[in-house]
Write a protein that holds these residues in place. Structure first.
Motif, PDB file in Angstrom:
ATOM      1  N   LEU A 134      -1.820   3.151   2.009  1.00 20.11           N
ATOM      2  CA  LEU A 134      -1.624   2.039   1.075  1.00 20.11           C
ATOM      3  C   LEU A 134      -2.809   1.957   0.124  1.00 20.11           C
ATOM      4  O   LEU A 134      -3.965   1.932   0.557  1.00 20.11           O
ATOM      5  CB  LEU A 134      -1.492   0.717   1.841  1.00 20.11           C
ATOM      6  N   LEU A 135      -2.525   1.924  -1.161  1.00 18.86           N
ATOM      7  CA  LEU A 135      -3.576   1.776  -2.169  1.00 18.86           C
ATOM      8  C   LEU A 135      -3.752   0.298  -2.487  1.00 18.86           C
ATOM      9  O   LEU A 135      -2.815  -0.374  -2.899  1.00 18.86           O
ATOM     10  CB  LEU A 135      -3.212   2.545  -3.437  1.00 18.86           C
ATOM     11  N   MET A 136      -4.963  -0.187  -2.293  1.00 22.31           N
ATOM     12  CA  MET A 136      -5.260  -1.611  -2.464  1.00 22.31           C
ATOM     13  C   MET A 136      -6.460  -1.780  -3.386  1.00 22.31           C
ATOM     14  O   MET A 136      -7.481  -1.118  -3.218  1.00 22.31           O
ATOM     15  CB  MET A 136      -5.549  -2.251  -1.104  1.00 22.31           C
ATOM     16  N   TYR A 137      -6.338  -2.677  -4.367  1.00 20.90           N
ATOM     17  CA  TYR A 137      -7.439  -2.996  -5.266  1.00 20.90           C
ATOM     18  C   TYR A 137      -8.055  -4.340  -4.892  1.00 20.90           C
ATOM     19  O   TYR A 137      -7.352  -5.330  -4.695  1.00 20.90           O
ATOM     20  CB  TYR A 137      -6.950  -3.043  -6.719  1.00 20.90           C
TER      21      TYR A 137
ATOM     22  N   GLU B 288       7.334  -3.176   2.293  1.00 21.69           N
ATOM     23  CA  GLU B 288       7.408  -3.742   3.632  1.00 21.69           C
ATOM     24  C   GLU B 288       6.119  -3.473   4.407  1.00 21.69           C
ATOM     25  O   GLU B 288       5.574  -4.362   5.058  1.00 21.69           O
ATOM     26  CB  GLU B 288       8.616  -3.175   4.397  1.00 21.69           C
ATOM     27  N   LYS B 289       5.622  -2.227   4.344  1.00 23.58           N
ATOM     28  CA  LYS B 289       4.384  -1.899   5.041  1.00 23.58           C
ATOM     29  C   LYS B 289       3.193  -2.645   4.448  1.00 23.58           C
ATOM     30  O   LYS B 289       2.249  -3.012   5.154  1.00 23.58           O
ATOM     31  CB  LYS B 289       4.131  -0.392   4.986  1.00 23.58           C
ATOM     32  N   ALA B 290       3.221  -2.876   3.137  1.00 23.67           N
ATOM     33  CA  ALA B 290       2.139  -3.623   2.498  1.00 23.67           C
ATOM     34  C   ALA B 290       2.071  -5.038   3.040  1.00 23.67           C
ATOM     35  O   ALA B 290       0.986  -5.558   3.352  1.00 23.67           O
ATOM     36  CB  ALA B 290       2.337  -3.638   0.992  1.00 23.67           C
ATOM     37  N   VAL B 291       3.221  -5.687   3.173  1.00 21.27           N
ATOM     38  CA  VAL B 291       3.250  -7.045   3.724  1.00 21.27           C
ATOM     39  C   VAL B 291       2.860  -7.025   5.197  1.00 21.27           C
ATOM     40  O   VAL B 291       2.141  -7.908   5.679  1.00 21.27           O
ATOM     41  CB  VAL B 291       4.649  -7.672   3.535  1.00 21.27           C
ATOM     42  N   GLU B 292       3.306  -6.001   5.911  1.00 19.77           N
ATOM     43  CA  GLU B 292       2.952  -5.872   7.325  1.00 19.77           C
ATOM     44  C   GLU B 292       1.441  -5.723   7.489  1.00 19.77           C
ATOM     45  O   GLU B 292       0.830  -6.295   8.399  1.00 19.77           O
ATOM     46  CB  GLU B 292       3.677  -4.672   7.919  1.00 19.77           C
ATOM     47  N   PHE B 293       0.823  -4.945   6.590  1.00 20.13           N
ATOM     48  CA  PHE B 293      -0.634  -4.809   6.643  1.00 20.13           C
ATOM     49  C   PHE B 293      -1.327  -6.139   6.384  1.00 20.13           C
ATOM     50  O   PHE B 293      -2.301  -6.495   7.068  1.00 20.13           O
ATOM     51  CB  PHE B 293      -1.123  -3.781   5.631  1.00 20.13           C
TER      52      PHE B 293
END
Length: 489
Positions: free
Chosen positions: A42-45, A334-339
């Motif tokens: 996941l790419l997160m800023y 979905e994985k972003a929200v799960e993270f």
């Protein structure tokens, strides 16, 4: 409209950490992608300065994240000095990223830049969302939908006058009568200035905006406000036309003329660091996670004492203080929200990021208490306020159960703004708002720092605001607010 039932109980964990707001930093742009072995990254800023021990922090964090939800995180920092340029470019270019600290939350949500989380959040982040006070979900609705996972931090804010206790003790100055107004501090400032005229009595600069009993739909820089204690339906006013606020500006003018405010305040960018004795009084914002003056004093490395200027208030700006959004371009929503759910519910993960390396920066002294070690330095951990759920952070063992109880009761009992959850859509009045801000840029610092006489300057300023289209914007804002109130009663 309520999106989740509030299930907040008395928590037993809190916060010791403050944000160190950097003025620079590097952050590139890259595609969110799956690795060659099929592992999702996941790419997160994130906004701010990257910790010096970033690689070590992320190695530990990613091991935990992969064990729990089967993905890893590529966390990219963008410095505060670059954020307002780089993040809009990333959003407007349609770059494929997954998660970001929200930039212009309401505006970009309305534009469709962020994923609609109204259904995704309760499905993939229910454990965290059920912990949030209602003000966070109410305050983050945009056109009735949710586009953010907010950090549970300072759920209310209160403006305070903060005193350098070393000077209070040195000059035996009594502040027992200070509170509720700027004017209440006049005699105290006079006493200090007579003893030490070379130190700024009221340390402010060009960014200072006087506080009042208002909520601001567009923020303090704009001449639009709603009085908190007015009865009836909330009305949009120009705070600079309010008699009480004008009295406040007269007080600041008298302080300026008496020498309590630096003569160059309207143009000064002097920081007056907390840990230095270059100031006597400054205005600060405090919330429940500050445990009174505990966190502020820790940040200063010296004892500070504060007195309230206004009440504890839950506002839209507080609800949106630290939002994380999922990009509409993300292939991993979905994985972003799960993270984000994991980040805000996994005690081991979050505390390791916010406090740093266990055994080097801190050690546990109880189930939920810690002792900070010599290795706890500002550049060796992440900031609490914009990383994750402050309610699951360990507390220093100096923070008592009584202090935690007071924190939780204050979150429950703080006043909610009458316009909590209201977001103004500026589309119909963009030209007028731009003209209004041009007017404000000419007056705002001078008026708020006491550098000019409000009795002669305010009439000119108000007239210029009218000429720039203030009435047109007020009418549009009031109509939208009336609709919002009617739909949410």
């Amino acid at each position: 409209m309520k999106l989740w039932k509030r299930t907040l109980g008395l928590a037993t964990m809190g916060l010791f950490a403050t944000a160190v707001l950097g003025a620079c930093g590097n952050g590139g742009t890259k595609e969110s992608a799956d690795s060659s072995d099929g592992e999702t990254t996941l790419l997160m800023y994130q906004v701010g300065d990257k910790p010096e021990n970033y690689d070590q922090l992320m190695e530990i964090a990613n091991k935990r994240i992969k064990e729990k939800i089967g993905v890893t995180l590529d966390l990219q920092y963008i410095g505060w000095g670059d954020w307002d340029k780089k993040m809009p470019t990333i959003i407007n270019s349609g770059e494929n990223y997954d998660i970001a600290f929200a930039s212009n939350y309401s505006t970009n949500a309305q534009k469709g830049a962020f994923a609609d989380l109204t259904d995704l959040a309760p499905k993939y982040a229910s454990e965290y969302m059920e912990q949030l006070p209602e003000m966070y979900t109410t305050g983050n609705q945009v056109d009735g939908k949710l586009y953010a996972i907010p950090v549970y931090g300072n759920a209310w804010a209160q403006q305070v006058l903060t005193f350098n206790k070393q000077y209070l003790d040195e000059y035996n100055i009594d502040i027992s009568k200070v509170g509720g107004s700027y004017d209440s501090a006049t005699e105290v400032l006079k006493a200090f200035h007579e003893k030490n005229p070379n130190v700024a009595a009221f340390a402010i600069g060009q960014s200072f905006r006087a506080s009042g009993n208002f909520d601001y739909p567009l923020g303090k820089d704009y001449p639009f406000a709603v009085k908190i204690d007015d009865s009836g339906s909330p009305k949009i006013i120009n705070q600079y036309e309010d008699p009480e606020f004008q009295d406040t500006l007269r007080t600041l003018r008298s302080w300026y003329e008496a020498g309590y405010i630096p003569t160059d305040a309207a143009t000064s960018t002097t920081a007056y660091p907390l840990d230095q004795n270059t100031w006597f009084v400054r205005e600060e914002t405090q919330g429940p996670m500050d445990y009174g003056d505990t966190i502020l004093s820790n940040a200063a490395g010296q004892p500070l004492v504060s007195k309230p200027l206004n009440e504890q208030l839950k506002t839209t700006s507080q609800a949106q203080m630290a939002n994380f959004v999922v990009s509409n371009t993300s292939k991993n929503k979905e994985k972003a929200v799960e993270f984000l759910n994991l980040l805000n519910t996994d005690v081991e993960l979050l505390n390791g990021l916010v406090y740093g390396i266990e055994g080097e920066a801190w050690e546990k002294t109880g189930d939920t208490t810690i002792k900070l070690l010599d290795g706890y330095e500002p550049n060796t951990h992440m900031a609490a306020w914009n990383t994750g759920n402050n309610m699951i952070l360990y507390t220093q063992d100096s923070i008592t159960e009584e202090m935690i109880k007071e924190r939780d009761e204050s979150i429950e009992n703080a006043t909610s703004s009458p316009i909590l959850g209201f977001s103004f859509n500026q589309d119909n009045v963009k030209t007028e708002i731009s003209s209004i801000m041009n007017v404000m840029s000419r007056y705002i610092s001078n008026v708020n720092t006491g550098s000019v006489d409000p009795d002669t300057t305010l009439p000119k300023m108000i007239e210029d605001l009218k000429g720039a289209g203030w009435d047109t914007v007020q009418k549009e804002m009031q109509e939208q607010l009336d609709t919002f109130i009617a739909e949410n009663q």
